[in-house]
Design a protein around this motif. Structure first.
Motif, PDB file in Angstrom:
ATOM      1  N   ARG A   1       2.555   2.541  -3.728  1.00  0.00           N
ATOM      2  CA  ARG A   1       1.904   3.282  -4.810  1.00  0.00           C
ATOM      3  C   ARG A   1       2.237   4.781  -4.797  1.00  0.00           C
ATOM      4  NH1 ARG A   1      -4.412   2.531  -5.690  1.00  0.00           N
ATOM      5  NH2 ARG A   1      -4.508   4.333  -4.323  1.00  0.00           N
ATOM      6  N   PRO A   2       1.988   5.487  -3.695  1.00  0.00           N
ATOM      7  CA  PRO A   2       2.349   6.917  -3.711  1.00  0.00           C
ATOM      8  C   PRO A   2       3.847   7.144  -3.942  1.00  0.00           C
ATOM      9  CG  PRO A   2       1.630   6.215  -1.513  1.00  0.00           C
ATOM     10  CD  PRO A   2       1.324   5.096  -2.444  1.00  0.00           C
TER      11      PRO A   2
ATOM     12  N   ASP B   1       4.131  10.642   1.243  1.00  0.00           N
ATOM     13  CA  ASP B   1       2.940  10.393   2.042  1.00  0.00           C
ATOM     14  C   ASP B   1       3.251  10.694   3.511  1.00  0.00           C
ATOM     15  OD1 ASP B   1       0.339   9.697   1.858  1.00  0.00           O
ATOM     16  OD2 ASP B   1       0.662   7.535   1.815  1.00  0.00           O
ATOM     17  N   GLU B   2       2.658  11.747   4.050  1.00  0.00           N
ATOM     18  CA  GLU B   2       2.987  12.165   5.423  1.00  0.00           C
ATOM     19  C   GLU B   2       1.868  11.776   6.390  1.00  0.00           C
ATOM     20  OE1 GLU B   2       5.199  15.462   6.598  1.00  0.00           O
ATOM     21  OE2 GLU B   2       6.602  14.084   5.658  1.00  0.00           O
TER      22      GLU B   2
ATOM     23  N   GLY C   1       0.822  -1.212   0.000  1.00  0.00           N
ATOM     24  CA  GLY C   1       0.000   0.000   0.000  1.00  0.00           C
ATOM     25  C   GLY C   1       0.853   1.257   0.000  1.00  0.00           C
ATOM     26  N   TYR C   2       1.968   1.202   0.689  1.00  0.00           N
ATOM     27  CA  TYR C   2       2.870   2.355   0.731  1.00  0.00           C
ATOM     28  C   TYR C   2       3.578   2.595  -0.600  1.00  0.00           C
ATOM     29  CZ  TYR C   2       2.753   3.527   5.706  1.00  0.00           C
ATOM     30  OH  TYR C   2       2.382   3.978   6.938  1.00  0.00           O
TER      31      TYR C   2
END
Lengths: 84, 495
Positions: free
Chosen positions: B376-377, B384-385, B373-374
């Motif tokens: 992709r961004p 992603d913060e 999940g992490y």
């Protein structure tokens, strides 16, 4: 407008989150926070799905249009957010 | 010249009869022995490892000569300048967490020296105190030279003076089991639960990984320290044995159970992440779980049973946590990486994922899924913060986590004197319930945020509160190489 700190738990996640919810926010708006506070790791589980919110240790979700002020939530209550 | 064995037992019998104060004034129960173990039993305290002062000085001098020679030699090879950022993360994390903890343990040993009721115990603790002085100094000395290469190494001296979350958790642990109890309890908690059970694993296992990684200096430092630990850690076992003989088995069991659990949580963070994520796969000697099974489950358990005690009541919970707690600490600390004084590698590329799945069957379905999940961004070039603050446990002060896949999460609260306290697990709550007045006043990070001490009460505010709103703040140690490697591996597989 009043802020209430709550403990948020998202189904499929591993963390407990501390966030402040606004008394004027709707339950649906709080549910949408799962996409934000769950960050990228929760997007595959949450994006595009209907999310429900219930008080921890209860079974019935709050109606999506209900305002937080009407949910009876107290500071540091637990909130479960989960796809339905 | 007499042999040591001919004079040692007589020379160390220093339980003289005081003339100017009473024995109770010399050894107040709250500082020495609240269990009221008879003095005749304390007289039988027999330290397993005997050493004279001249022998001690001679051996320690040789150890220091050897280690500082390695330091000089390694400095010429520029190992730290050249080494992988992943290995640097281990060095920064270890030294920041351990160097000043050694200094704090000096106070614990000093309490044993002054208030221990067994002469042999005081004697061993004197050497233990000198050991800890050396450990503090040597682990400040090595990284001090590296500050000019990388400013995060300054956290070796800085970390425990800050409000960084791991530093708070560590201070709470050390205050509790090293420096705020009587000499008898401290002997058990510091030297038996903390040192005998866990430092072996951190120091020996990490020394093996360091040697494989080519870090001769680090391997030499921690091996040298461990030879001291192996000696002075033996103070606690005879104390437990005396407590059992004195009919205080229940009390002995309780202090062992408290300190063992508290120590487990911290080492799961410190050793678990280093062994299963930060160390490159090719240099891993084994998994954290395998080391736990060898050093703790087998060896420590046997030792506890041999002393006439039982395994801690939460043993099954421990076995379960060995499977997942450090995985949660790794992904959690990486998520909030700006709150770290090192650069954690995500370390979940194809090779690592295969290794983790082999060592922890089901890893891919639980933790691997979250890491995906992490990705992709990251692959889209987005940072992603975090948009929330974590909840920390009232006892271990580590982020509250839960194994993904089970639902709903348990939310453990305990009300004491009208206030709700949150706990990450049953043993942490049990420890609080044993001595609620001891722990009740502590203000957690969450409570500080709610009280307005963390401003704004956001991730960025927390980073500032932890003194990391500068270049020291952690970032991914490999510039997200793991995510790109996974993408490339998937593309290759798809043809």
């Amino acid at each position: 407008m009043a802020l209430t700190p709550v403990v948020v738990m998202i189904k499929g996640d591993f963390l407990y989150h501390l966030i402040a919810v606004d008394s004027e926010q709707t339950v649906a708006e709080v549910a949408a926070l799962a996409n934000v506070i769950g960050m990228g790791r929760m997007r595959p589980d949450c994006e595009g799905r209907t999310l429900a919110v219930r008080k921890h240790k209860t079974t019935e979700p709050f109606p999506p249009s209900m305002k937080i002020a009407d949910t009876g939530l107290q500071p540091m209550d637990g909130l479960d957010i989960y796809p339905v | 010249m007499l042999e040591r064995s001919e004079w040692y037992d007589i020379a160390r019998q220093t339980n003289w009869t005081p003339k100017f104060v009473t024995k109770e004034e010399l050894f107040p129960a709250e500082m020495s022995d609240p269990y009221d173990i008879p003095q005749e039993l304390w007289e039988t305290y027999d330290e397993p490892y005997k050493v004279s002062y001249s022998e001690y000085v001679s051996v320690q001098r040789e150890k220091d000569l050897g280690t500082y020679s390695v330091k000089a030699a390694v400095a010429r090879q520029n190992f730290v300048q050249k080494c992988d950022e992943r290995w640097r993360a281990i060095l920064k994390f270890h030294f920041g967490g351990v160097a000043l903890a050694e200094s704090i343990s000096q106070l614990g040993e000093a309490r044993l020296v002054r208030f221990g009721k067994g002469p042999g115990m005081r004697n061993m603790a004197t050497f233990g105190l000198l050991d800890e002085l050396r450990h503090g100094q040597i682990q400040l000395s090595f990284p001090h030279d590296w500050v000019q290469i990388d400013r995060q190494f300054a956290w070796t001296h800085k970390a425990l003076h800050t409000n960084e979350w791991g530093a708070i958790a560590l201070r709470h642990l050390l205050d509790d089991i090293f420096i705020s109890r009587d000499a008898t309890t401290t002997a058990v908690m510091l030297t038996f639960a903390f040192e005998t059970a866990f430092t072996n694993m951190q120091f020996l296992a990490l020394a093996a990984d360091a040697a494989k990684a080519g870090d001769v200096a680090f391997s030499s430092v921690i091996s040298s320290i461990q030879t001291d630990e192996a000696r002075h850690a033996q103070i606690g076992a005879p104390v437990l044995s005396l407590m059992v003989k004195a009919g205080k088995k229940k009390e002995a069991q309780k202090i062992l159970d408290i300190s063992f659990w508290r120590t487990w949580k911290m080492f799961s963070l410190l050793t678990g992440m280093a062994m299963d994520y930060y160390t490159p796969v090719a240099q891993r000697e084994g998994s954290f779980k395998e080391f736990m099974e060898e050093w703790i489950i087998n060896q420590f358990e046997r030792q506890v049973l041999d002393l006439g005690l039982e395994r801690p009541w939460y043993w099954d919970i421990l076995l379960d946590e060995i499977e997942f707690f450090h995985h949660a600490m790794h992904i959690g600390s990486w998520t909030f990486r700006k709150t770290l004084w090192w650069n954690p590698p995500g370390a979940t590329g194809p090779e690592e994922r295969a290794w983790l799945e082999e060592k922890y069957p089901g890893w891919g379905e639980t933790w691997g899924r979250l890491w995906e999940g992490y990705s992709r961004p990251i692959l889209e070039g987005k940072e992603d913060e975090p948009q929330s603050l974590l909840i920390v446990c009232t006892m271990c002060h580590l982020p509250m986590i839960h194994r993904p896949g089970t639902w709903p999460f348990p939310l453990r609260t305990y009300n004491y004197e009208g206030r709700d306290y949150l706990f990450c697990c049953e043993p942490c709550q049990w420890i609080f319930e044993q001595e609620p007045d001891r722990y009740k006043g502590y203000v957690t990070l969450n409570e500080r945020a709610l009280a307005g001490e963390i401003m704004p009460p956001t991730y960025e505010g927390a980073v500032k509160f932890m003194s990391l709103d500068n270049e020291d703040a952690g970032r991914d140690g490999t510039n997200y190489a793991w995510a790109f490697d996974n993408q490339a591996a998937k593309a290759r597989k798809a043809g």
